[in-house]
Design an enzyme around this catalytic site. Structure first.
Site, PDB file in Angstrom:
ATOM      1  N   ASP A 166       0.854  -1.185   0.000  1.00 12.91           N
ATOM      2  CA  ASP A 166       0.000   0.000   0.000  1.00 12.91           C
ATOM      3  C   ASP A 166       0.881   1.223   0.000  1.00 12.91           C
ATOM      4  OD1 ASP A 166      -2.593  -0.939  -0.054  1.00 12.91           O
ATOM      5  OD2 ASP A 166      -2.480  -1.557   2.047  1.00 12.91           O
TER       6      ASP A 166
ATOM      7  N   LYS B   5     -12.414  23.554  -0.730  1.00 12.71           N
ATOM      8  CA  LYS B   5     -11.176  23.003  -1.299  1.00 12.71           C
ATOM      9  C   LYS B   5     -11.436  21.536  -1.651  1.00 12.71           C
ATOM     10  CE  LYS B   5      -9.009  22.105   3.240  1.00 12.71           C
ATOM     11  NZ  LYS B   5      -8.992  20.682   3.432  1.00 12.71           N
TER      12      LYS B   5
END
Lengths: 720, 574
Positions: free
Chosen positions: A311, A417
């Site tokens: 990962d 955002k």
């Protein structure tokens, strides 16, 4: 289990191992190891011959006695090696048991949950009476009595008894941090836990069983090697058994103890005696690295791995992206962008949000008065914002998968955002235009492996701070925040090492392909899987396996469980969910995903140790032939003494020296068997060349030297 | 030793090297069916015998077909030999072959051993020679090649598709005979005939020599049997004297072609192997290991024979090599071949499980005789019998990969296939047969009166003779050390059984190994894969063969040829 470093020959372990070496003489135990079983039978037979000679007044009783003694030593040394390997595990298991005292638990009535902890009714019971499905309450200072799942509460837990790590961890209901392990200790707050294992089946119980080797079964490679060694033993049995008729033909005869001595020297006793010690020591090495392997099979599989799935977040990168730059749009000042970005991020508790606050502070000194310790401030709540804006005007817009944005509405100003396309859509929906420059900036950041975070604002007309109000409430893009994924130090070197061993690394990430490619490049992985969903990971594993490859991965979440189960080596993080831990075949107590690399190296080292000692053992035979054959027929054919290349003193000294060497080499190699052969990542051809030189050539030469030395010594001390 | 001697060994080696690739490529086409120039004949055979050429057989069925074919053809030969007196083409009116002899001969030829405890010219009619012995020379060779190809397929095929299937035995048998052995025989036989190997059905010629003595000159269809005797690594001579007989092997030129024919197919099979498993460098590595053993053996034997017997020199006999005097040990050797070509022939015929002889191995110096003995004891893997050499060598490679493969820190993988318990089990079963059969039977014969009765020499040389006989029969070599009278009930029976054990007790586990491999998936090669090419691997393979195969026989050898050589140095012979 705090994995303390133990000296190789820890006196208590040695004492116990010596006793065990004798206990293991039980033929029922010995028969599991065919090579050493043959030695046992040979020793017993020699002893019978000795008894006959003593009673019947035969000659050379002293010689037969010494042969018999050393044959018994050979068996005992092999048993000692196994006992030593087990002893280290047993000592660790004892530590674990000691930590698991007669814990009491506060059992709750199943219907009686949901109240304040001090109002819950519980009864004190012994941990051993808890069953699967029971509920228990743990308050500060309580030892968690059994494995379970947190169904209520948040608490800090000391797991040092299991992991050796003293920093407490957070355990809470729901999500990926809900599993608790028996034997750990609640430090603060309270937890309501549902028990998930019956006594005797808990994690600690399984660990103890694994460490003690109670459930140890022979691994596939061990079985194959045992077959090879048994086959060789039978072949040498033919070679030695037929010597007597040959000797009779040659008008001589071979003494039975000498034939047995030759047989024991020829059969691969060195590897036969150390084989099980090597396997146990391999599991033990995993434990030293705080990894619990559920079976020896998985340790072996680790050595075979072709592909590592890693990962990105937390394994390759530090796990949190950090803001490194504010890129304003034309007509916007950088300072203003930073201010707005910070404001939008104040309630954002993610590490990314925090890093924006910090960057704005560091670069522009913004809100220095309240953000002296920005990170902590954010962590405790929205104090900073509350100061800047009256609380009644504050609203946090949380991130959602649908909008893919977050932000705040404060004092009539809306700040957002988020991903470029999401924010663009929001701006257009609110009558604004997206500047062309934005696309270019977003792409530049993405290509560099960063994550672009677009910031936009919309001011309602006549409201909010009047510094630069947007006209008619139309939204506008202020600029882009450059979030950078920080690759951990030294990763590139580690991947280079893996590549040298022929292992391919694949980075798994939810990022878009552009970002993923840039990070993959920076970290030096071989391949990446971008925008990965759990089912993509599963598909990748299946694809690799269909191509004949073995796959290793780490995981902690419940959604990792299927992939962990599918992978050949699935290392679950101890901090992960119970489902993940059940699915994997190893558990990393430190919850450090990078450790997968060490796991692979330990697996390889285990196999290399076996192979090297097998080669050493077989190569040893050459010298032993040259010692024993001329000695055996010295009376019949004195001319055969030409084969006595070591110039051994006498037939007796030659045979005795071979048997003694054969026994002592087992003892001398115990440290190597327990530690494993030296491992350095390199291509197979380089490893082979090195090991062949050390153990192959060494195996040819060492016995010549050793037998000669023992021969000289025997003559010196007048034992022959 | 002479420069000419070394040159001939060198030229021979070069010829073997050169034929490997072209013939290997052709064999690939033979066995994948793309060499189809005899398709109509092939179809006709399948049609007549009811074989479905597309039937891909599981290893158990492949092994079953091989065993069935061998049993049936062995029975046929036994019957023909027993009924020989009543059958045609028997100008000498030779009677039926005795039962024990017929059993041994049928077993021996079915197993590609061609051990002969009889004199061909005084025992076998032309009919028996042509329809049975020559027939077996073709089909036992084709069966060996078929089984080797099956093993190679087992390695090369993907488990998901093959699922343990190895091809069709009947098709492989037909193709090997039709496309490889028959055409090659036809191609090479004119050379022999031109040089003087006879081919006729005439009765034996009675003649009076210049000294006035009566002599019988045996005749027969020799050339047709001679070429396949070598090409199929059979080795059974038409005459008792085998390739030392001037009608079988008249000139140094036929001698060269005989030796070349022995090595031709076994050497080419390594190339075929490399091509079929898509790893040509591995094929060459296997070839190199074989060649290393051959070169070492040839050099040792040549050196030992050229050096001769030191006792001769001590007695004042001139053993120096001059233009007129071959020097060294010429006992039991034909003058037309000399020392180099006799030593080379002995090495080639024992390396390759052929068993034809052009000199008496019994009369070699002990060391010179040790080389042929050891060659067989290595497991007939130095080029080896057609097919048998390759599969024997691959089993050794599997063992090597397993022993040394662990050292690189992975489950051993051979050409992408994992070597695990079942494969090791079959490889060890295969490896066990040889020492078990040879050592047990030699030991038994060394103490039993029935065994000792046939012995021509005493002391270590006698032990060498017994050891050689059982080594040769178990190794399906068939060359005789001589000096041991093998035509007794005891030895006929023991040798017959030994040839069958040495063939089928090894073939079946080997086919099982092939089948298990054909069930496995192929893992891609990476830097972590155990390398099966290059000098290091070749050295390793040679080392494992020496330690696993040869060292097993070291105790027995030390009481035979080794001590004999040492005693000869001390002035004692047997």
């Amino acid at each position: 289990m705090a994995a303390q470093k133990r000296a190789l020959f820890d006196p208590p372990i040695v004492r116990r191992a010596i006793g065990d070496a004798f206990r293991k003489l039980d033929p029922r135990h010995m028969v599991r190891n065919p090579v050493m079983f043959v030695v046992l039978v040979g020793s017993a037979f020699t002893t019978v011959v000795l008894a006959r000679d003593v009673l019947g007044g035969g000659h050379a009783v002293g010689f037969t006695l010494q042969i018999a003694l050393w044959l018994w030593f050979t068996v005992l040394f092999a048993n000692f090696a196994e006992a030593m390997a087990e002893g280290r595990g047993k000592a660790q298991a004892d530590d674990l048991r000691a930590s698991r005292t007669l814990t009491q638990a506060k059992r709750l009535d199943a219907s009686d949950t949901g109240g304040e902890p001090d109002k819950l009714e519980f009864e004190l019971v012994l941990a051993s009476s808890l069953r699967k499905g029971d509920l228990m309450l743990c308050t500060p200072g309580d030892i968690i009595a059994s494995d379970g799942e947190v169904i209520e509460g948040v608490a800090s837990v000391d797991e040092s008894a299991i992991t050796g790590e003293s920093a407490p961890v957070i355990r809470e209901s729901g999500g990926d941090r809900s599993a608790v392990t028996g034997g750990t200790k609640v430090l603060s707050d309270y937890l309501v836990i549902r028990i998930i294992s019956n006594p005797g089946e808990t994690f600690i119980d399984r660990m103890i069983a694994l460490i003690e080797g109670a459930q140890r079964q022979k691994t596939p490679n061990e079985i194959a090697l045992t077959i090879l060694l048994s086959g060789l033993t039978i072949i040498f049995l033919f070679a030695v058994a037929t010597l007597q008729p040959f000797a009779m033909y040659s008008h001589g005869s071979a003494a039975v103890p000498v034939l047995i001595a030759l047989l024991v020297c020829l059969i691969p006793t060195t590897i036969g005696g150390l084989l099980s010690a090597i396997g146990i020591a391999g599991m033990d090495r995993m434990i030293q690295h705080n990894v619990i392997a559920m079976s020896g099979r998985s340790v072996e599989a680790a050595g075979d791995v072709n592909t590592l799935l890693l990962d990105k977040t937390g394994t390759i990168t530090l796990g949190n992206r950090q803001a490194v730059e504010f890129v304003p749009m034309p007509g916007v000042e950088e300072n203003y962008l930073a201010d707005r970005a910070q404001l939008a991020s104040l309630p954002d508790e993610t590490p990314e949000g925090r890093s924006i606050v910090v960057l704005a502070k560091e670069k522009f000194g913004l809100r220095g008065r309240v953000l002296a310790e920005g990170a902590r401030l954010v962590a405790v709540g929205t104090g900073a914002l509350a100061e800047a804006h009256p609380p009644q005007h504050m609203a946090f817009v949380a991130f959602s998968a649908a909008t893919r944005m977050s932000g705040v509405d404060a004092g009539g100003v809306e700040l957002r955002k988020g991903a470029g396309d999401a924010v663009s859509r929001w701006v257009r929906e609110h009558g604004g235009d997206v500047p062309e420059a934005m696309g270019a900036v977003v792409e530049r950041i993405g290509r560099a492996g960063g994550t672009p975070l677009v910031v936009a604002e919309r001011c309602a007309v006549g409201e909010g701070r009047a510094a630069r109000p947007a006209e008619n409430g139309a939204a506008r893009v202020l600029g882009v925040i450059y979030l950078k994924d920080v690759v951990k130090g030294g990763m590139r070197e580690r991947f280079d090492r893996l590549r040298a061993m022929g292992i391919r690394t694949v980075m798994i990430t939810g990022d878009n392909p552009l970002t993923a490619a840039a990070i993959a490049q920076e970290a030096g992985v071989d391949d990446f899987l971008a925008e990965a969903k759990p089912e993509d990971k599963m598909a990748l594993i299946r694809r690799e396996q269909a191509g004949g490859k073995l796959v290793a991965m780490t995981g902690d979440g419940t959604n990792d469980a299927p992939a962990l189960a599918q992978a050949d080596v699935g290392v679950a993080m101890n901090s992960g969910t119970q489902a993940a831990k059940e699915a994997g075949n190893m558990i990393d107590l430190d919850s450090n995903p990078t450790k997968l690399i060490e796991v692979v190296e330990i697996g390889k080292q285990l196999l290399m140790t076996r192979g090297s000692l097998t080669t050493f053992s077989i190569a040893n035979d050459v010298a032993k032939y040259f010692a024993i054959i001329p000695a055996m027929f010295a009376a019949t054919y004195p001319a055969l003494n030409a084969l006595n290349v070591m110039r051994l003193h006498s037939p007796e000294s030659a045979i005795l020296a071979s048997v003694i060497f054969n026994a002592l080499i087992i003892i001398l190699l115990i440290p190597l068997a327990l530690r494993g052969v030296r491992y350095r990542p390199a291509p197979a051809s380089a490893i082979l060349r090195r090991n062949l030189l050390v153990y192959g050539l060494g195996g040819l030469v060492v016995p010549f030297v050793g037998i000669k030395a023992i021969d000289v010594l025997l003559v010196l001390v007048r034992l022959v | 030793m002479t420069a000419a001697g070394w040159l001939q060994i060198g030229v021979f080696s070069l010829a073997v090297l050169l034929v490997t690739k072209p013939l290997g490529l052709y064999l690939v086409r033979v066995y994948d069916g793309t060499a189809g120039w005899l398709r109509p004949v092939e179809r006709l055979i399948y049609g007549l015998s009811g074989v479905d050429p597309d039937d891909d057989q599981h290893w158990t069925r492949y092994a079953g077909a091989m065993l069935l074919f061998s049993a049936a053809s062995m029975l046929l030969t036994y019957l023909v030999l027993r009924l020989q007196g009543a059958l045609p083409l028997n100008p000498q009116q030779l009677p039926a072959v005795a039962d024990r002899q017929a059993f041994e001969t049928a077993a021996s030829f079915t197993t590609n051993t061609n051990w002969q405890s009889y004199g061909g010219e005084s025992t076998m009619s032309y009919f028996s020679q042509m329809t049975q012995l020559a027939f077996h020379n073709f089909v036992s060779a084709a069966a060996g090649m078929a089984v080797a190809v099956a093993l190679v397929r087992g390695i090369a095929r993907r488990g998901s598709e093959a699922r343990g299937r190895l091809g069709n035995f009947w098709v492989d048998l037909v193709r090997g005979t039709l496309y490889a052995l028959l055409p090659l025989s036809l191609l090479l036989v004119p050379i022999l005939v031109q040089q003087g190997v006879i081919q006729n059905f005439r009765p034996y010629v009675q003649l009076t020599t210049l000294e006035g003595a009566k002599q019988t000159l045996a005749m027969g269809p020799v050339a047709s049997q001679e070429i396949i005797k070598q090409l199929g690594t059979n080795g059974g001579g038409f005459f008792n004297a085998n390739s030392a007989h001037p009608f079988e092997n008249p000139t140094p030129w036929t001698n060269f072609w005989s030796m070349f024919a022995i090595f031709m197919i076994p050497s080419a099979l390594t190339y075929m192997f490399g091509r079929m498993v898509s790893n040509q460098r591995h094929g060459w590595a296997v070839w190199a290991a074989m060649f290393a053993f051959f070169a070492a053996g040839a050099s040792t034997a040549y050196w030992a024979e050229a050096r001769g017997n030191p006792i001769h020199a001590a007695r004042g006999v001139d053993v120096a090599t001059t233009g007129a005097n071959p020097g060294g040990n010429m006992e039991g050797k034909e003058v037309r071949f000399g020392i180099a070509n006799s030593a080379l022939f002995a090495v080639a015929t024992t390396d390759a499980s052929c068993g034809a002889v052009n000199a008496m191995h019994d009369s070699f110096t002990p060391l010179g005789g040790l080389v042929p003995l050891l060659n067989i004891q290595l497991g007939e893997v130095v080029f080896g019998g057609v097919g048998a050499g390759l599969y024997g060598m691959i089993v050794m490679v599997v063992l090597t990969v397993f022993i040394a493969g662990l050292m690189v820190g992975r489950t051993p993988e051979y050409l992408g296939k994992k070597i695990q318990a079942r494969e090791v089990q079959m490889a060890m079963l295969y490896a066990l047969v040889f020492p078990a059969a040879i050592l047990t039977l030699t030991a038994l014969s060394a103490v039993l009166p029935a065994g000792l009765a046939g012995l021509g020499n005493a002391g270590p040389h006698g032990l060498s003779e017994i050891l050689y006989a059982f080594t040769s029969t178990a190794g399906n070599n068939g060359s005789a050390f001589a000096g041991l009278t093998g035509s007794t009930y005891y030895y006929n029976t023991m040798f017959g059984i030994n040839t069958l054990v040495g063939r089928f007790a090894m073939m079946v586990p080997m086919l099982a190994l092939a089948g298990f491999l054909a069930e496995k998936r192929i893992a891609p090669e990476s830097a972590g894969t155990f390398p099966v090419t290059g000098l290091l691997f070749v050295t390793l393979l040679v080392g494992v063969i020496l330690i696993v195969s040869a060292l097993t026989f070291f105790p027995a050898l030390s009481l035979g040829p080794i001590v004999e050589q040492l005693l000869m140095g001390a002035g004692r012979v047997f």
